[in-house]
Design an enzyme around this catalytic site. Structure first.
Site, short mmCIF file in Angstrom:
data_model
loop_
_atom_site.label_atom_id
_atom_site.label_comp_id
_atom_site.label_asym_id
_atom_site.label_seq_id
_atom_site.Cartn_x
_atom_site.Cartn_y
_atom_site.Cartn_z
NE ARG A 269 31.95 0.07 6.05
CZ ARG A 269 31.03 0.75 5.39
NH1 ARG A 269 30.91 0.59 4.07
NH2 ARG A 269 30.25 1.59 6.02
CG HIS A 273 28.01 -1.80 7.98
ND1 HIS A 273 29.07 -1.63 8.84
CD2 HIS A 273 27.05 -2.44 8.69
CE1 HIS A 273 28.76 -2.13 10.02
NE2 HIS A 273 27.54 -2.63 9.96
CE1 TYR A 283 28.83 4.77 4.03
CE2 TYR A 283 26.57 4.16 3.51
CZ TYR A 283 27.86 3.80 3.85
OH TYR A 283 28.18 2.47 4.00
#
Length: 370
Positions: A269, A273, A283
């Site tokens: 992706r 999120h 991250y």
């Protein structure tokens, strides 16, 4: 002391042998070149163009949905860019009578399966009309509980089996969903009863901020289906031809009474999120993002179709313009939906209300009339 011979117990070797059998299935590589001609699905030129059109349209839908979310005109939204091949090529292999049980990132599949776009926008806003699926559209509302749709899909597929339907139930979750108990219960039940179901795990590498390698010691998610006794496949989830081929094969076997299949689509992706505060730069590295951008499903499919003389800039511009106009009309229709009231929710909850809801209905009916 145990004898040291060729029959000595070696469970680590057994695990290694199983893991080594899961090779990545691919048809169209990152450069847009066919590398597995024998497996290339028999899609017509018109079907290839239609699939590409849907992927381009959905990328625009994702961009506009992010913008609408930032403007406060949408509520909950999970970006989909990078997963178009995984989502749309799998849906492209379905028939109208098949049921889709989506996760919250899987709105594109149910839109292309027949859910009006304006209702998808209302779902994002939490409006009950967004979950009032039109007659003949075989989709469930997107599941918010992570992994719960796997159990539901097993049940829907069992119902189809009992009724002799030549159709399947297909469901989706992410790599994080495969760490949930519902995932295991769903595939185990489906395997035990050999129901016509297809379970797709879209391994986009992160469950929010948790990388896939920290969720499980398994080398692949696909291999987890073996424990449930069902065929399992590891596929390049950014290759639309490969995703279509494995889904079509799984569907054909399911309706022929051969039971369920677990498919792991390896993808990425590009966005966060969800739009609810996630920051992927905390991250993920820019190097990782760049490496996956080179595998973009739209880029490789565009290159392939251009080489066949089926796609060009003019065609893509037409699809983009169409998407923008239809999205504009859909959000306008969503804006015109009546404001949601508490009494609306109470009135659609039960066929016959229990006493405590009747009390609440009376209270809110009076309150809303003022």
């Amino acid at each position: 002391m145990a004898a040291n011979n060729s029959t000595q117990l070696d469970p680590k070797k057994t695990l290694q042998e199983i893991e080594e059998k899961f090779e990545m299935f691919q048809i169209l590589n990152e450069e847009g070149t066919i590398v597995n001609e024998e497996a290339n699905p028999n899609l017509s030129d018109e079907e290839l163009v239609e699939l590409m059109s849907r992927m381009v349209y959905t990328r625009i839908l994702d961009q506009r949905s992010i913008s609408l979310n930032r403007q406060g005109r949408l509520g909950f939204y999970a970006p989909t860019a990078g997963q178009e091949a995984s989502q749309l090529a799998s849906q492209f292999a379905l028939e109208k009578e098949d049921f889709i049980l989506p996760g919250y990132r899987d709105v594109p599949q149910i839109v292309w399966h027949g859910l009006p776009l304006w209702q998808a926008f209302l779902f994002s806003r939490g409006h009950f009309m967004g979950n009032q699926i039109p007659e003949g559209v075989n989709v469930f509302p997107p599941q918010i509980i992570i992994g719960a749709q796997f159990i539901q899909a097993a049940g829907v597929a069992l119902g189809m089996q009992k009724r002799g339907k030549k159709a399947i139930a297909i469901t989706y979750t992410g790599d994080g969903g495969s760490s949930q108990g519902d995932f295991y219960e769903g595939i185990n039940f489906a395997g035990a009863f050999r129901v016509p179901a297809v379970f797709i795990v879209q391994n986009n590498q992160y469950a929010i901020s948790t990388p896939r390698e920290l969720q499980t010691a398994a080398k692949t998610i696909a291999q987890k289906g073996i424990a449930a006794g069902i065929p399992s496949v590891l596929v390049d989830g950014m290759d639309p031809l490969a995703v279509y081929a494995v889904t079509k094969d799984a569907r054909d076997r399911a309706i022929n009474g051969e039971g369920p299949t677990l498919i792991e689509t390896v993808c990425y992706r590009y966005g966060p999120h969800t739009m609810a505060g996630d920051d992927p730069t905390r991250y993920r590295t820019s190097e990782t993002d760049s490496a996956w951008e080179k595998r973009d499903p739209l880029v490789r499919f565009r290159t392939y179709l251009e080489g066949k003389g089926l796609w060009n800039e003019e065609k893509e511009a037409e699809v983009i313009e169409k998407a923008k106009e239809e999205i504009k009309d859909a959000i306008k229709k969503a804006d015109s939906a009546p404001k949601q009231k508490v009494t609306d929710l109470i009135n659609i909850m039960y066929d016959e209300n229990p006493y405590n809801l009747d009390e609440q209905l009376a209270y809110y009916t009076e309150k809303e009339s003022k």
